[in-house]
Design an enzyme around this catalytic site. Structure first.
Site, short mmCIF file in Angstrom:
data_model
loop_
_atom_site.label_atom_id
_atom_site.label_comp_id
_atom_site.label_asym_id
_atom_site.label_seq_id
_atom_site.Cartn_x
_atom_site.Cartn_y
_atom_site.Cartn_z
N HIS B 91 0.87 -1.17 0.00
CA HIS B 91 0.00 0.00 0.00
C HIS B 91 0.91 1.23 0.00
CE1 HIS B 91 -3.31 -2.64 1.92
NE2 HIS B 91 -3.48 -2.53 0.61
N GLU B 94 1.55 3.25 3.10
CA GLU B 94 2.03 2.58 4.32
C GLU B 94 3.54 2.42 4.17
OE1 GLU B 94 -2.28 0.38 4.72
OE2 GLU B 94 -0.49 -0.88 4.73
N HIS B 221 3.03 -3.90 6.37
CA HIS B 221 1.99 -2.90 6.21
C HIS B 221 2.02 -1.91 7.37
CE1 HIS B 221 -0.63 -4.54 2.89
NE2 HIS B 221 0.24 -5.52 3.06
N GLU B 311 1.64 -5.67 10.47
CA GLU B 311 1.18 -4.28 10.61
C GLU B 311 2.12 -3.64 11.62
OE1 GLU B 311 -1.32 -3.05 8.92
OE2 GLU B 311 -2.29 -4.85 8.12
#
Lengths: 522, 449
Positions: B91, B94, B221, B311
Site C-alpha cells: 500500500h 504505508e 503494512h 502491521e
C-alpha cells in the site's frame, strides 16, 4: 480550392501544435520522466548523455549506463539543473569543465565508477550553491588540494569507499558550512589535525573502516562541534587520555571493531561528558575501568569483547543508562551492586557469557526493565525473588542454559508458568538435569517433579537413621550434615493395593536447621 | 518525548517514545523513488560480493520493482539453501515497511562487513530477497502529500487506484471446496486468463513467486501493530460484520511465526496498540476482518511460501523523526523472523540414480498442506518441534515414508530416494501421503480451470 487551403492550414496548425507539445513532454530515449522536472535514465545500452533535454528538467539521474566520459559540452545545454546524479556508471574521466554551466546545482553525486581514479582541479569551481556532494564507491586515490575550495555552501561531503590513503592538509579549509563528512571505507592510516582545518561546523565525521591505528590528543581540536564520531573498523589499540576532550558536544562515539584492550572515561577529559551512545563492540577489552563521568550515557554496547569480570563501580554514576549490552563476553559472575542505581535500564543483554550464578539482588533497581536476555550462559538455577521487582511488562530470554530442574527451581518454574508469555523461545528453555528430565522443556515439567535427590554430601546417611515405633506412630530420625531442604515421602499401601502418598518438605529457611521433628500421621 | 526521558513513568507507552532516538538514527529518512533506488544501489556497491539487484517488472507508471538479494552466492539457488522474502509498501501510503527494509538492507551489509556472526551465518545459509516497495507509484502519490496531510486512502492503491492486496487471484474458495471434497491441498491452479485480471505490480510479484521457490515471507503494512497470519479470507463469508477464525492446516506453525515477530518486536507483543488489543500481538486474518484476494493467502495456496502480514505502526506515514524508534523496535524482530526459515525439515528427493526429482510432493501426516521440491530436488517443510511421519511422492515413483523428530533448533535433514513404480501402479494417486481415515475417498482432481 479555398476549402482545400483552409483544410491544409488547419492541418498545419494541428501539426505545429502537436509538434510543440511533443517537444515539451518528450522524454529522452531510454529514459523515464515521471514528472516534467525529472529525468531518470537506467539503461546499460546508453553510452552517451541524451541531447535536447527539456529546460524544465531540474533532476537528472543517470544510472547503470555505460557512459564513460563527461566532456566539457556534455551538460552545457542544461544549466538549470539543481540535482545531478551519476550512479553505477562506467565513468573513467570527468572533464574539468563538465559542470562549468551548472551554477544552480545543489546536489551532485558521482558514485559507483570502478575506473574513476581522479578528479581534475577546477571540476567544481562554479558550484558555489552546491550543498551535497557525493563521491562514493569510486577509485579515487587522493584528492588534489584546492578541489573543494569554491564549495562554500557545502553541507554534506561523502567520499565513502574509495582507496584514499591520505588527504592533503587544508583540503577542507573553505568548507565552513560542512555538517557531514564521510571518509569511511578508505585506506586512511591517520587523521591529521590540519586536514580537518576549517570544519568549524562539522557535526558528523565518519572515518570508520580505514586503517587508522592511533589518534593524537589534538586530532579533533578543529572539529569541536562534532556530535557524532565514527571510528569503527579501524586498528586502534589504545586511546590516550583526553583524545576526545575537545568534543564537548559529542553524543555518539562508535569504536566498534577496533583492537582496544582497555577503555577509560579519561579519554573524554576530566569533566562529565554529554555522550549518549558509546559502542565498543568487538574489541579486545579485557578490563574496563569506571565509566563514571559518562553521566548522560543512554546506550552502551560492550558485546563481543573478552571481559572476564567487572568491578562493582564500573557503572557508578552512569545512571542515565537505558540500553546496556554485555553479551558475548566471558563473564562468569557479576558483582551484586553492578547495576545499582541504574533505574532507567530498559534493555539488559547478558546473553552468551559464562554466567553460572546470578545474585538475588542483582536486578533490584531495574524495575523498568523491558528486555532481559540471560540466554546461552551456564546458569543452572536462579535465586528466588530475582524478578519480583520488575514493574513493567518485559520480554526475557532464558534458553541455552543447563537448567537444573530440581527443588531449587521452584521460583523460576512458578515464574515461567505465570509469565510464560513473556519468555521468548520458551520451547528452548530446557532441563539439563536431572537425567530423567533431560531435554524436557521447563514449562512442561510438573512442579511435583522438581525434587531434590539429595546429593551424597547432603543426604542423611540412612545407616545413621534410627527407626522407632510406638503405638501407631513411626519415627524416622536421621542426622543431616548439611543444611539443605529435605523432602520426605511417605507411602502407605492399603490392603486393597491403593497407595496414598504424603510429601513433606522441610524448608531450611523456616526450620533454620534446628533439630526439628517432623511428624506426619496417616 | 523529552519529558518522558526526564520523568520515567511506569507507563511503557510513554517510555517507548523515548527509546533510543539517537541510535544510528542519523541516516533514517523517507526515500522517494529515486532516493530509494540510490540507497539500494549504494548497499550493492558497499557489499558487492553478497548482494545483487534485479527488477521483477515495472509499475503502471514504469517504475522498476527493484529487489535486493543477499546471499553468499547472489543470483544462484543452492540446493538446501532456503529462499526468503520481505515485501514492503504494497500500500503506497504505508511507508514504514519500505523504510525499515531499506535500513534492514544497510544493516545486513554493515553487520556482514563488521563480521557479525549471526548475520554472516544468515547470509551464508539463506537467500534473502528484499522488495522494499511493491507499489512505488502509490508511494509517490502519498509522499507528494507528505506525512502531515496524508489521508487514510491517498496513495494506497497503485497508479490506477487499485488496492494490490485485493488484486491476487482468489484461491480460497477453491481451497475451501477442496477441503470438503478431499481435493488438492496445495499449489491450486490459477484461473484462466489471470494475467489479464491483475495489475502489473501483482503480475510481477506472481511471476517472481513462480521463478523462486520461496519458503518464508512477510508483507509489511501499517495502520495497526499486529502480526497477522492466514487465512485472511473467512470460510463463511455469509456472516457479515462478524468474522470467524479461518485456520490453515498449519495454524500452530503460523501462530508461532507470528509470535516470533511480535515478541522480538519491542512492543507488538504487548497487545494494546493504536487503541486496539490483540492478544500477544498476533491475529488470524479472518478473525480480525475477512479479506479476499490478498497476497498472504495466495502465497500459501499457490506456492510453497508461508507468508504473514505485519502491521507495524499506527501512523501509516509517520514523520521522519519516528523512524529511528520504528527501526529499533523492529530490528531484532526482522532478524528473528528471518531465522525461522531454518526450522523444521529439509532435504533432497532423488531417484534411483541419484538424480534430483523436481516437483515431488512432501506430505506430513496430520497436516493437510503439502509442499513440493524445487527444480533442484530440494524441499523445505517448516514444522514445530515434534515427531512427524513424512511421505515423499512423485508421479511414476513409489512413495516413501519416513518418521522424523524435529527439535527446536536447526532444520533436520531428511532425504528421500524414490524407486520407480512398476508399470501397473503408474496410475497411483500422487497424494499418497494424504490418506485420511475419515474420508477414504480418492482425491478429487479437477483440471485447471
Amino acid at each position: 480550392m479555398e476549402k482545400g487551403l483552409r483544410l491544409s492550414l488547419v492541418l498545419g496548425l494541428l501539426l505545429c501544435q502537436g509538434g510543440r507539445s511533443e517537444l515539451q513532454t518528450v522524454c529522452p530515449y531510454r529514459c523515464q520522466c515521471f514528472t516534467a522536472s525529472q529525468v531518470l535514465c537506467a539503461d546499460e545500452r546508453m553510452s552517451a548523455l541524451p541531447g535536447n533535454m527539456s529546460r524544465q528538467v531540474k533532476d537528472f539521474i543517470v544510472m547503470t549506463s555505460s557512459v564513460a566520459y563527461l566532456f566539457s559540452h556534455s551538460l552545457e545545454e542544461s544549466p538549470q539543473l539543481t540535482r545531478l546524479v551519476f550512479l553505477n556508471n562506467a565513468l573513467r574521466s570527468v572533464h574539468a569543465q563538465a559542470f562549468e554551466h551548472l551554477t544552480e546545482l545543489r546536489e551532485l553525486e558521482i558514485s559507483g565508477n570502478p575506473w574513476l581514479e581522479s578528479l581534475f582541479l577546477g571540476t567544481f569551481s562554479n558550484q558555489g550553491n552546491l550543498t551535497v556532494l557525493l563521491l562514493n564507491f569510486n577509485r579515487l586515490k587522493t584528492v588534489l588540494p584546492g578541489l573543494f575550495d569554491s564549495l562554500k555552501q557545502l553541507e554534506v561531503l561523502q567520499m565513502k569507499s574509495n582507496i584514499i590513503s591520505s588527504l592533503p592538509p587544508l583540503l577542507f579549509l573553505n568548507l565552513n558550512n560542512l555538517r557531514v563528512l564521510d571518509l569511511s571505507q578508505n585506506k586512511l592510516e591517520e587523521v591529521k589535525r590540519e586536514t580537518l582545518c576549517g570544519l568549524a561546523k562539522l557535526e558528523i565525521l565518519k572515518v570508520n573502516n580505514n586503517l587508522i591505528s592511533s589518534l593524537q590528543s589534538d586530532t579533533f581540536s578543529n572539529v569541536s562541534q562534532l556530535t557524532e564520531l565514527h571510528l569503527e573498523g579501524n586498528r586502534l589499540t589504545q586511546l590516550a587520555d583526553d583524545t576526545f576532550s575537545e568534543l564537548k558536544n559529542l553524543q555518539v562515539l562508535n569504536l566498534r571493531g577496533n583492537l582496544l584492550r582497555s577503555f577509560s572515561d579519561k579519554v573524554f577529559g576530566s569533566e562529565p561528558s554529554d555522550l549518549k551512545e558509546l559502542n565498543l563492540k568487538g574489541n579486545r577489552l579485557i578490563e574496563l575501568s569506571s565509566l563514571s563521568s559518562l553521566t548522560s550515557l543512554t546506550d552502551l554496547i560492550l558485546s563481543s569483547n573478552r571481559l572476564l569480570n567487572l568491578t562493582e563501580d564500573t557503572f557508578r554514576n552512569v545512571t542515565a543508562l537505558e540500553n546496556l549490552d554485555l553479551s558475548e563476553n566471558q563473564l562468569t559472575s557479576l558483582p551484586t551492586n553492578l547495576f545499582r542505581d541504574l533505574f532507567r535500564i530498559k534493555a539488559l543483554h547478558l546473553h552468551s557469557n559464562n554466567l553460572s550464578t546470578v545474585d538475588a539482588k542483582l536486578f533490584e533497581d531495574q524495575m523498568l526493565i523491558q528486555q532481559l536476555y540471560l540466554s546461552n550462559n551456564q546458569l543452572e538455577t536462579l535465586p528466588a525473588g530475582l524478578f519480583d521487582l520488575f514493574a513493567t511488562q518485559h520480554t526475557m530470554r532464558l534458553h541455552g542454559n543447563p537448567w537444573r530442574c530440581d527443588c531449587h527451581m521452584w521460583y523460576l518454574h512458578d515464574w515461567v508458568q505465570r509469565s510464560g508469555q513473556d519468555i521468548e523461545m520458551l520451547d528452548r528453555v530446557l532441563c539439563e538435569s536431572p537425567l530423567f528430565l533431560r531435554r524436557r522443556t521447563v514449562v512442561s515439567v510438573d512442579r511435583d517433579q522438581l525434587v531434590c535427590h539429595l546429593s551424597k554430601a547432603g543426604v542423611p546417611d540412612l545407616n545413621a537413621c534410627s527407626l522407632q515405633a510406638s503405638n501407631d506412630t513411626v519415627t524416622v530420625r536421621c542426622k543431616a550434615h548439611r543444611c539443605s531442604p529435605v523432602t520426605v515421602k511417605v507411602q502407605f499401601v492399603e490392603e486393597d493395593g491403593t497407595t496414598t502418598e504424603h510429601i513433606l518438605k522441610n524448608d531450611p529457611k523456616y526450620s533454620q536447621c534446628s533439630n526439628k521433628e517432623v511428624l506426619e500421621s496417616p | 518525548s523529552g519529558q518522558a526521558r526526564v520523568l520515567p513513568r511506569l507507563s511503557s507507552a510513554l517510555l517507548l517514545w523515548a527509546t533510543g532516538l539517537l541510535v544510528s538514527g542519523s541516516d533514517l529518512q523517507h526515500h522517494r523513488y529515486e532516493d530509494m533506488v540510490r540507497a539500494l544501489f549504494a548497499v550493492q556497491s558497499e557489499c558487492p560480493y553478497i548482494t545483487r539487484i534485479y527488477s521483477i517488472g515495472r509499475s503502471v507508471e514504469g517504475r522498476h520493482l527493484y529487489v535486493l538479494e543477499f546471499s553468499d552466492n547472489p543470483g544462484i539457488h543452492e540446493a538446501l539453501e532456503p529462499e526468503f522474502k520481505y515485501v514492503g509498501n504494497m500500500h503506497g501510503n504505508e511507508v514504514v515497511g519500505r523504510e525499515l527494509l531499506i535500513k534492514f538492507s544497510q544493516f545486513l551489509c554493515e553487520e556482514y562487513r563488521a563480521g557479525n556472526q549471526r548475520i554472516t551465518r544468515l547470509i551464508h545459509d539463506t537467500r534473502i530477497h528484499i522488495l522494499p516497495s511493491m507499489n512505488p507509484d502509490g508511494y509517490e502519490v502519498a509522499a507528494r502529500q507528505g506525512p502531515e496531510f496524508n489521508g487514510y486512502l491517498v496513495g494506497r492503491g497503485n497508479a490506477r487506484e487499485i488496492d494490490l492486496n485485493r488484486n491476487f487471484p482468489d484461491l480460497n474458495a477453491l481451497m475451501y471446496y477442496y477441503e470438503k471434497t478431499n481435493g488438492r491441498n496445495h499449489h491450486l491452479p490459477l484461473p484462466d486468463n489471470w494475467e489479464h485480471q491483475v495489475e502489473p505490480e501483482t503480475l510481477a510479484v506472481i511471476k517472481w513467486m513462480q521463478n523462486y521457490n520461496f519458503i518464508l515471507s512477510a508483507n509489511l503494512h501499517g495502520g495497526a501493530v499486529v502480526a497477522n497470519y492466514p487465512f485472511d479470507k473467512s470460510r463463511d463469508p455469509r456472516i457479515r460484520g462478524r468474522t470467524t477464525y479461518a485456520a490453515t492446516p498449519d495454524d500452530k506453525l503460523f501462530r508461532k511465526l507470528a509470535r516470533t515477530y511480535s515478541y522480538a518486536h519491542s512492543w507488538m507483543h504487548k497487545g494494546w496498540n493504536c487503541g486496539d488489543f490483540f492478544d500477544e500481538g498476533i491475529t488470524n486474518g479472518a478473525s480480525w476482518y475477512s479479506l479476499s484476494k490478498g497476497m498472504q493467502d495466495f502465497n500459501y495456496l499457490y506456492t510453497n511460501c508461508f507468508e504473514i502480514t505485519l502491521e507495524l505502526s499506527c501512523d501509516k506515514f509517520p514523520p521522519e523523526s519516528e523512524l529511528p524508534r520504528e527501526w529499533l523496535g523492529n530490528r531484532e524482530a526482522l532478524v528473528s523472523y528471518l531465522e525461522q526459515v531454518h526450522h523444521g525439515i529439509k532435504g533432497m528427493v532423488y531417484d534411483e540414480n541419484n538424480n534430483p526429482i523436481g516437483n515431488a510432493e512432501i506430505s506430513v501426516a496430520g497436516i493437510h498442506h503439502d509442499v513440493t521440491t524445487g527444480v533442484d530436488g530440494d524441499y523445505f517443510r517448516l514444522l514445530l518441534p515434534g515427531t512427524y511421519t513424512v511421505t515423499a511422492s512423485a508421479p511414476g515413483y513409489l512413495p516413501f515414508t519416513s518418521t522424523v523428530t524435529v527439535g527446536p533448533a536447526e532444520a533436520i535433514q531428511l532425504h528421500f530416494y524414490l524407486k520407480t513404480a512398476p508399470k501397473q501402479s503408474l496410475k497411483a494417486k500422487p497424494h499418497s501421503g494424504r490418506k485420511n481415515l475419515s474420508s477414504p475417498k480418492a482425491p478429487l482432481k479437477l483440471g485447471p480451470r
